[in-house]
Design a protein around this motif. Structure first.
Motif, short mmCIF file in Angstrom:
data_model
loop_
_atom_site.label_atom_id
_atom_site.label_comp_id
_atom_site.label_asym_id
_atom_site.label_seq_id
_atom_site.Cartn_x
_atom_site.Cartn_y
_atom_site.Cartn_z
N SER A 99 0.89 -1.24 -0.04
CA SER A 99 -0.10 0.02 -0.02
C SER A 99 0.91 1.22 -0.10
O SER A 99 0.14 2.07 -0.24
CB SER A 99 -0.71 0.02 1.24
N CYS A 100 2.16 1.13 0.48
CA CYS A 100 3.08 2.35 0.49
C CYS A 100 3.93 2.43 -0.79
O CYS A 100 4.90 3.41 -0.88
CB CYS A 100 3.68 2.47 2.01
N PHE A 101 4.21 1.39 -1.52
CA PHE A 101 5.21 1.16 -2.70
C PHE A 101 4.62 1.63 -4.01
O PHE A 101 3.64 1.16 -4.45
CB PHE A 101 5.73 -0.14 -2.61
N LEU A 102 5.50 2.61 -4.72
CA LEU A 102 4.95 3.03 -6.03
C LEU A 102 6.21 2.94 -7.07
O LEU A 102 7.44 3.12 -6.56
CB LEU A 102 4.68 4.50 -5.73
N GLY A 103 5.63 2.97 -8.24
CA GLY A 103 6.70 3.33 -9.30
C GLY A 103 6.27 4.47 -10.16
O GLY A 103 4.97 4.49 -10.43
N ALA A 104 7.15 5.26 -10.55
CA ALA A 104 6.89 6.42 -11.53
C ALA A 104 8.00 6.50 -12.33
O ALA A 104 9.03 5.91 -12.28
CB ALA A 104 6.54 7.81 -10.92
N ASP A 105 8.24 7.41 -13.41
CA ASP A 105 9.09 7.67 -14.40
C ASP A 105 10.42 7.74 -13.77
O ASP A 105 10.57 8.97 -13.47
CB ASP A 105 8.67 8.77 -15.37
N GLY A 106 11.02 6.67 -13.93
CA GLY A 106 12.51 6.76 -13.49
C GLY A 106 12.63 6.36 -12.02
O GLY A 106 13.93 6.39 -11.29
N PHE A 107 11.79 5.94 -11.07
CA PHE A 107 11.83 5.99 -9.65
C PHE A 107 11.12 4.73 -9.09
O PHE A 107 9.99 4.61 -9.59
CB PHE A 107 11.56 7.25 -8.85
N PHE A 108 11.62 4.20 -8.12
CA PHE A 108 10.78 3.43 -7.14
C PHE A 108 10.60 4.47 -5.85
O PHE A 108 11.49 4.96 -5.53
CB PHE A 108 11.63 2.07 -6.77
N LEU A 109 9.44 4.41 -5.32
CA LEU A 109 9.29 5.25 -4.23
C LEU A 109 8.36 4.53 -3.04
O LEU A 109 7.66 3.82 -3.28
CB LEU A 109 8.29 6.44 -4.56
#
Length: 389
Positions: A99-109
Motif C-alpha cells: 500500500s506504500c510502494f509506488l513506481g513512477a517515471d525513473g523511480f521506485f518510491l
C-alpha cells in the motif's frame, strides 16, 4: 574490407549507436575506446540514442506480503525485445509494503514511514522530510526540469493512515516536493467529486504539458491540476460509449484513453485520443481480438478486471496482473504523425516467476549514460552487470 579497429572514431560511434542499450552495455566492455565512446555524453545525446528515449522500458515489481525474499523486479526493453531480471531493492530501512510502494517515471518510491525514493537502476534509498499527511495508495507524478538531480515529486490523493487505521473520506491536500528547500508544499486537494474513490486503486493519472491529470478508472471523472497556477480544473466526465473501465495515459504529444469497451461483437480493448482542451475523444485503435484473449485462459465474465495499462512516449503496455499465466503482456506502438498503431505480444517473463500479492507497473525512459557512469556517488553497478550477463 577495412579492419574494425582501423575505422575512425566518428564512424565507430555511428555503428555502435544503432545497438540497443543492453548490447551497448556489453559492447562497452570490449575495449577502452568503445567504453569511452559509449559512456560519453555526446554519444548519449545523439539522434539515434534519442530513439531509445522514445521507446520507454516496461517495469514490473512483484510484492509478496509475507516474505520480501519472494519479491522480484523485471524490466523489458522494447528495442531488444528482452526482459531483464533486476536486483531487488534493499529493504533494510525501507520495507516496501503493497500500500506504500509506488513506481513512477525513473523511480521506485515509498510513502511510509517516510517518503523515500530510489532511481530504477540504483539500489540506494534517499529520504525526504516526511509528507504532511501519511498516506497509502496515492497517485504520484515526477516533474523533471532536465538538469535537476532531484526532480519534483507530486503526491495526490490516497488514503490517510493513522495508527493502523485509515480514513477513506479525508480529502488529502496535494503535496509537491521542493528540492530547493528540501520540503513539501501544500496545495488544494482533489475535487470533492473524487471523495468516494481517491486512491490509485480507483484512479489513474497522467502528467502532460504542465498539468497533472486525474481520471476515475470506473467513474470516468477527470480533472487536472495546473502545476504553475496550483488550481484544479472543473470536473468533467470522459466516457466513450460502451466503456467499462479505462486508464488515462500521457503519450508524447497526446493524451490517450485506453480501456475495455462493450461492443456489438463482444468486449474489446480500445484506444482513444483525447483533446486536452475540450476533453473530446476520437478512436485511434482497437487491440486485435486474438491478442486480447491470449492474455487470459478462462471465459469468466469478469476476466478483464485484472487488466492494467501503463504507457509513456509512443508505447502503451497492457498486462494481466493475475499469476495464472505469469503476468502476460502486450504492447502497442503509436506511430508519429500518422498515428497508426501496431500491436505485439511481449515475451514471457524469465523463469522462475513467483506469485505476488501485488504488482507495481510503470514505464520509464532509460539513460545509457546514467547506467554506465551514474549520477550519484553511491552508484551500484549490479543492474549494469545483470544486463551485461
Amino acid at each position: 574490407m577495412t579492419e574494425f579497429s582501423n575505422l575512425t572514431t566518428d564512424l565507430t560511434e555511428l555503428i555502435l549507436s544503432y545497438l540497443p542499450i543492453p548490447t551497448l552495455i556489453r559492447a562497452s566492455t570490449v575495449c577502452k575506446l568503445w567504453y569511452a565512446i559509449v559512456s560519453s555524453l555526446s554519444f548519449s545525446s545523439t539522434t539515434t540514442q534519442a530513439h531509445h528515449h522514445r521507446n520507454p522500458w516496461f517495469f514490473l515489481y512483484g510484492l509478496h506480503n509475507t516474505s520480501s525474499k519472494n519479491n522480484q523486479s523485471f524490466a523489458f526493453d522494447p528495442v531488444s525485445n528482452l526482459w531483464f531480471r533486476l536486483p531487488v531493492l534493499p529493504t533494510r530501512h525501507h520495507q516496501p509494503t503493497s500500500s506504500c510502494f509506488l513506481g513512477a517515471d525513473g523511480f521506485f518510491l515509498t510513502t511510509a514511514p517516510n517518503f523515500a525514493y530510489s532511481r530504477i537502476l540504483k539500489r540506494a534509498w534517499r529520504v525526504t522530510p516526511p509528507l504532511r499527511f501519511s498516506r497509502i495508495n496515492p497517485l504520484l507524478g515526477v516533474s523533471d526540469d532536465g538538469w535537476r538531480r532531484v526532480p519534483r515529486f507530486i503526491v495526490v490523493g490516497g488514503v490517510r493512515f493513522i495508527g493502523n487505521l485509515v480514513d477513506i473520506e479525508d480529502r488529502l491536500a496535494v503535496e509537491i516536493y521542493n528540492p530547493d528547500s528540501d520540503s513539501w508544499d501544500l496545495f488544494p486537494p482533489l475535487p470533492a467529486d473524487f471523495r468516494s474513490g481517491n486512491s490509485s486503486q480507483s484512479l489513474s493519472s497522467a502528467l502532460f504539458r504542465g498539468r497533472f491529470y486525474v481520471f476515475g478508472i470506473y467513474s470516468c471523472f477527470v480533472s487536472s491540476f495546473d502545476l504553475a497556477q496550483h488550481v484544479w480544473s472543473e470536473v468533467q466526465i470522459l466516457r466513450p460509449p460502451g466503456v467499462v473501465f479505462s486508464f488515462l495515459i500521457a503519450c508524447q504529444d497526446r493524451l490517450v484513453l485506453a480501456g475495455i469497451c462493450n461492443a456489438p461483437v463482444g468486449q474489446s480493448f480500445n484506444l482513444w485520443r483525447i483533446d486536452e482542451k475540450t476533453m473530446e475523444f476520437s478512436e485511434i485503435a482497437i487491440m486485435p481480438q486474438d491478442l486480447l484473449y491470449s492474455l487470459f485462459d478462462s471465459d469468466e465474465d469478469d476476466k478483464f478486471a485484472s487488466l492494467k495499462c501503463v504507457g509513456l512516449g509512443n508505447l502503451i503496455y497492457v498486462f494481466n496482473e493475475e499469476y495464472h499465466k505469469k503476468y502476460p503482456a502486450c504492447v502497442c506502438e503509436i506511430g508519429g504523425e500518422s498515428g497508426k498503431c501496431s500491436w505485439r505480444r511481449v515475451p514471457q517473463l524469465p523463469s522462475p516467476v513467483n506469485k505476488f500479492h501485488q504488482v507495481i507497473s510503470f514505464c520509464s525512459t532509460v539513460s545509457l549514460h546514467n547506467i554506465l557512469r551514474g549520477e550519484e556517488e553511491d552508484e551500484d553497478v549490479a543492474p549494469m552487470q545483470a544486463m551485461a550477463d
